[in-house]
Scaffold this motif. Structure first.
Motif, mmCIF file in Angstrom:
data_model
loop_
_atom_site.group_PDB
_atom_site.id
_atom_site.type_symbol
_atom_site.label_atom_id
_atom_site.label_comp_id
_atom_site.label_asym_id
_atom_site.label_seq_id
_atom_site.Cartn_x
_atom_site.Cartn_y
_atom_site.Cartn_z
ATOM 1 N N THR A 48 50.679 56.184 77.686
ATOM 2 C CA THR A 48 49.604 56.203 77.693
ATOM 3 C C THR A 48 49.655 56.313 78.819
ATOM 4 N N VAL A 55 46.871 61.616 76.788
ATOM 5 C CA VAL A 55 47.125 60.104 75.749
ATOM 6 C C VAL A 55 46.135 59.257 75.978
ATOM 7 N N TYR A 58 42.362 58.838 74.335
ATOM 8 C CA TYR A 58 42.115 58.333 73.165
ATOM 9 C C TYR A 58 42.205 56.015 72.795
ATOM 10 N N SER A 73 43.600 52.618 69.222
ATOM 11 C CA SER A 73 43.877 54.524 69.600
ATOM 12 C C SER A 73 43.236 55.225 68.267
ATOM 13 N N TRP A 74 43.174 56.403 68.165
ATOM 14 C CA TRP A 74 43.232 56.933 67.534
ATOM 15 C C TRP A 74 43.779 58.651 68.068
ATOM 16 N N ASP A 75 44.063 59.366 67.422
ATOM 17 C CA ASP A 75 44.307 60.767 67.383
ATOM 18 C C ASP A 75 43.263 62.027 67.150
ATOM 19 N N ARG A 77 44.019 65.720 67.052
ATOM 20 C CA ARG A 77 44.451 66.653 67.339
ATOM 21 C C ARG A 77 45.366 68.061 65.847
ATOM 22 N N GLY A 85 45.161 54.791 65.790
ATOM 23 C CA GLY A 85 46.852 54.975 66.072
ATOM 24 C C GLY A 85 47.138 53.519 65.526
#
Length: 161
Positions: A48, A55, A58, A73-75, A77, A85
């Protein structure tokens, strides 16, 4: 007052430190897994902070008086599927709605960016009961349970209108 700050406001090591403190209760249940967890969290911290434009973009730290009390956190993609996350809050601040506020923040991000669905995975162990309640309160539904390395995992989803 709770405010959210980006990664560029902090130094490496913060994510690992937050996770160690937030998951202390889980480690007490699985002391033999302690070093494995620590390695995983150190890797997450390094990835991170070493990649703040990807990375690290997010991740948001929840702060009170400029002091981090947790992070989320999150994604994004896998558009149109958004993925939650980490969602951790330090023990002294748990049970006060901060974890829920973090999830609501992610939901808003995915709504604003026209995602169709959000996925969140947490543990079926008693330690994760508050997280499961947060997801249900925020409108997620339990989809399935799968076998994890240490305990079962619970997958939640939320359709976005």
């Amino acid at each position: 007052m709770l405010e959210y700050k980006t990664i560029d406001n902090f130094k490496p090591g913060l994510i690992k430190r937050l996770l160690k403190n937030c998951y202390k209760g889980l480690i007490e249940h699985f002391p033999e897994e302690k070093q494995r967890f620590y390695r995983q969290w150190e890797k997450e911290d390094n990835e991170t902070f070493n990649n703040p434009k990807t990375v690290g973009k997010y991740v948001l730290f929840s702060c009170i008086n400029n002091s981090p009390i947790g992070y989320v956190s999150w994604d994004d993609r896998q558009f149109p599927l958004g993925i939650v996350g980490q969602n951790c809050i330090l023990p002294d601040y748990q049970g006060k709605g901060y974890g829920k506020k973090q999830i609501e923040l992610i939901i808003k991000f995915f709504q604003d960016n026209k995602f169709n669905e959000i996925q969140a995975i947490t543990g079926d162990h008693e330690f994760f009961a508050p997280a499961r309640r947060i997801y249900i309160t925020c409108g997620f539904q339990e989809l399935k349970k799968t076998k994890g390395d240490i305990f079962e995992l619970v997958e939640f989803f939320k359709l976005i209108k």
